[in-house]
Design a protein around this motif. Structure first.
Motif, mmCIF file in Angstrom:
data_model
loop_
_atom_site.group_PDB
_atom_site.id
_atom_site.type_symbol
_atom_site.label_atom_id
_atom_site.label_comp_id
_atom_site.label_asym_id
_atom_site.label_seq_id
_atom_site.Cartn_x
_atom_site.Cartn_y
_atom_site.Cartn_z
ATOM 1 N N LEU A 1 12.419 -9.903 -1.669
ATOM 2 C CA LEU A 1 11.161 -9.252 -2.032
ATOM 3 C C LEU A 1 11.181 -7.748 -1.815
ATOM 4 O O LEU A 1 10.154 -7.083 -1.973
ATOM 5 N N SER A 2 12.348 -7.209 -1.431
ATOM 6 C CA SER A 2 12.512 -5.763 -1.209
ATOM 7 C C SER A 2 11.508 -5.236 -0.187
ATOM 8 O O SER A 2 10.793 -4.259 -0.420
ATOM 9 N N LEU A 3 11.457 -5.910 0.952
ATOM 10 C CA LEU A 3 10.573 -5.526 2.047
ATOM 11 C C LEU A 3 11.380 -5.304 3.309
ATOM 12 O O LEU A 3 12.494 -5.822 3.446
ATOM 13 N N ALA A 4 10.817 -4.537 4.245
ATOM 14 C CA ALA A 4 11.428 -4.422 5.563
ATOM 15 C C ALA A 4 11.232 -5.735 6.298
ATOM 16 O O ALA A 4 10.219 -6.423 6.122
ATOM 17 N N GLU A 5 12.197 -6.116 7.136
ATOM 18 C CA GLU A 5 12.080 -7.386 7.851
ATOM 19 C C GLU A 5 10.866 -7.388 8.774
ATOM 20 O O GLU A 5 10.221 -8.427 8.959
ATOM 21 N N SER A 6 10.538 -6.239 9.354
ATOM 22 C CA SER A 6 9.350 -6.162 10.204
ATOM 23 C C SER A 6 8.082 -6.434 9.396
ATOM 24 O O SER A 6 7.130 -7.060 9.895
ATOM 25 N N THR A 7 8.080 -5.991 8.141
ATOM 26 C CA THR A 7 6.932 -6.263 7.263
ATOM 27 C C THR A 7 6.835 -7.744 6.955
ATOM 28 O O THR A 7 5.736 -8.322 6.930
ATOM 29 N N GLY B 1 12.815 -22.446 2.401
ATOM 30 C CA GLY B 1 13.803 -22.445 3.464
ATOM 31 C C GLY B 1 14.444 -21.102 3.724
ATOM 32 O O GLY B 1 15.463 -21.030 4.403
ATOM 33 N N TRP B 2 13.858 -20.019 3.216
ATOM 34 C CA TRP B 2 14.448 -18.715 3.414
ATOM 35 C C TRP B 2 14.129 -18.177 4.806
ATOM 36 O O TRP B 2 13.023 -18.368 5.330
ATOM 37 N N SER B 3 15.065 -17.487 5.407
ATOM 38 C CA SER B 3 14.847 -16.796 6.674
ATOM 39 C C SER B 3 14.084 -15.504 6.410
ATOM 40 O O SER B 3 13.933 -15.075 5.257
ATOM 41 N N ASN B 4 13.607 -14.848 7.471
ATOM 42 C CA ASN B 4 12.917 -13.573 7.310
ATOM 43 C C ASN B 4 13.814 -12.543 6.634
ATOM 44 O O ASN B 4 13.360 -11.766 5.787
ATOM 45 N N SER C 1 5.284 -9.572 9.799
ATOM 46 C CA SER C 1 3.833 -9.399 9.805
ATOM 47 C C SER C 1 3.170 -10.296 8.768
ATOM 48 O O SER C 1 2.135 -10.925 9.030
ATOM 49 N N HIS C 2 3.769 -10.367 7.581
ATOM 50 C CA HIS C 2 3.235 -11.250 6.535
ATOM 51 C C HIS C 2 3.257 -12.702 6.996
ATOM 52 O O HIS C 2 2.283 -13.442 6.788
ATOM 53 N N VAL C 3 4.366 -13.139 7.602
ATOM 54 C CA VAL C 3 4.475 -14.522 8.059
ATOM 55 C C VAL C 3 3.384 -14.831 9.080
ATOM 56 O O VAL C 3 2.728 -15.881 9.011
ATOM 57 N N SER C 4 3.166 -13.940 10.023
ATOM 58 C CA SER C 4 2.128 -14.150 11.043
ATOM 59 C C SER C 4 0.758 -14.292 10.401
ATOM 60 O O SER C 4 -0.042 -15.168 10.779
ATOM 61 N N ARG C 5 0.458 -13.442 9.416
ATOM 62 C CA ARG C 5 -0.846 -13.517 8.748
ATOM 63 C C ARG C 5 -0.977 -14.798 7.933
ATOM 64 O O ARG C 5 -2.048 -15.421 7.902
ATOM 65 N N VAL C 6 0.110 -15.212 7.281
ATOM 66 C CA VAL C 6 0.082 -16.450 6.505
ATOM 67 C C VAL C 6 -0.224 -17.639 7.409
ATOM 68 O O VAL C 6 -1.101 -18.468 7.101
ATOM 69 N N ARG D 1 1.229 -15.283 -0.704
ATOM 70 C CA ARG D 1 1.621 -16.524 -1.383
ATOM 71 C C ARG D 1 3.114 -16.508 -1.696
ATOM 72 O O ARG D 1 3.778 -17.543 -1.609
ATOM 73 N N GLU D 2 3.610 -15.354 -2.092
ATOM 74 C CA GLU D 2 5.044 -15.236 -2.319
ATOM 75 C C GLU D 2 5.819 -15.537 -1.039
ATOM 76 O O GLU D 2 6.831 -16.239 -1.056
ATOM 77 N N VAL D 3 5.332 -15.001 0.070
ATOM 78 C CA VAL D 3 6.000 -15.223 1.353
ATOM 79 C C VAL D 3 5.923 -16.696 1.741
ATOM 80 O O VAL D 3 6.909 -17.284 2.205
ATOM 81 N N LEU D 4 4.769 -17.333 1.549
ATOM 82 C CA LEU D 4 4.629 -18.753 1.864
ATOM 83 C C LEU D 4 5.572 -19.591 1.004
ATOM 84 O O LEU D 4 6.217 -20.531 1.494
ATOM 85 N N THR D 5 5.677 -19.278 -0.270
ATOM 86 C CA THR D 5 6.592 -20.003 -1.144
ATOM 87 C C THR D 5 8.031 -19.831 -0.690
ATOM 88 O O THR D 5 8.832 -20.772 -0.721
#
Length: 241
Positions: A179-185, A169-172, A188-193, A160-164
């Motif tokens: 969110l202090s995540l790796a871009e590859s992570t 309008g944020w890029s990966n 993966s979150h975007v694909s699942r969302v 939900r954080e990623v969807l928000t």
């Protein structure tokens, strides 16, 4: 190589777009259509990565053609390009499933970048249309459906954080940093969302987020931003900074 189908009823426009795109080694024009019905048929036959779609054409217009292309379930994405900056066209094009909307007075580099972005699954909206589009959309937002509510409920708190963030309008790369995540992570979150909420790209994810009330527009010195809203159920209280 990104393949492109050009759809425009003006021969000179088609020629100009074709000459521009063929200057780039990663883009190739696989066909040209002169009206919407022909665009639908040729998209099914050629399966281009991107359909560069005009709006006003005789017979079937670009909005209806976009709707049919998206409804077919194919992999082709539609970038609407028109001389008319009316928010009605932008609203209708995006609701029909287009992945972007640009004006024909865009600079050549902006058009090329837009095609590449749409092919990669990103959203493209002409900067001058952003505020009008958000205003029109939020005034006419029909509300969420039971299917959308189930999709939202299927998301984890992180998703939900990623969807928000997508709706903001944020890029990966920006999402990864915030969110202090790796871009590859993040990818993966975007694909699942996208899979869980049943949409095909980021621009449709933004529409989903507005429909369910996950975000709402706010204005700061005339510039759009989004704030955490009140979605249909179990929404995390989270606001983009």
């Amino acid at each position: 190589m990104t393949t492109v189908l050009i759809v425009d009823d003006q021969a000179l426009q088609r020629l100009g777009f074709s000459m521009l795109l063929e200057q780039h080694s990663d883009l190739t024009v696989v066909g040209e259509a002169t009206h919407g019905r022909e665009a639908v048929r040729m998209t099914a036959e050629l399966r281009p990565d991107v359909v560069l779609m005009d709006v006003r054409m005789p017979g079937m217009d670009g909005i209806e053609a976009t709707r049919r292309i998206v409804a077919s379930g194919g992999r082709s994405r539609v970038l609407v390009l028109t001389t008319f900056d009316l928010d009605e066209y932008a609203y209708a094009a995006l609701r029909a499933g287009a992945s972007g909307f640009l004006l024909k007075d865009a600079l050549p580099d902006e058009l090329v970048a837009g095609i590449r972005a749409v092919a990669a699954g990103d959203a493209v909206i002409a900067p001058g249309l952003t505020r009008k589009l958000i205003d029109a959309y939020t005034q006419r937002r029909p509300g969420h459906t039971p299917e959308q509510e189930r999709g939202l409920d299927a998301l984890t708190d992180r998703e939900r954080e990623v969807l928000t963030a997508i709706a903001s309008g944020w890029s990966n790369a920006e999402i990864a940093d915030r969110l202090s995540l790796a871009e590859s992570t993040v990818k993966s979150h975007v694909s699942r969302v996208l899979a869980k909420i049943g949409v095909r790209d980021r621009v449709q994810a933004v529409i989903f987020a507005y429909d369910v009330g996950l975000v709402r527009p706010a204005w700061n010195n005339g510039r759009p931003r989004t704030t955490g809203g009140r979605p249909c159920r179990r929404s995390p209280a989270w606001r983009p900074s």
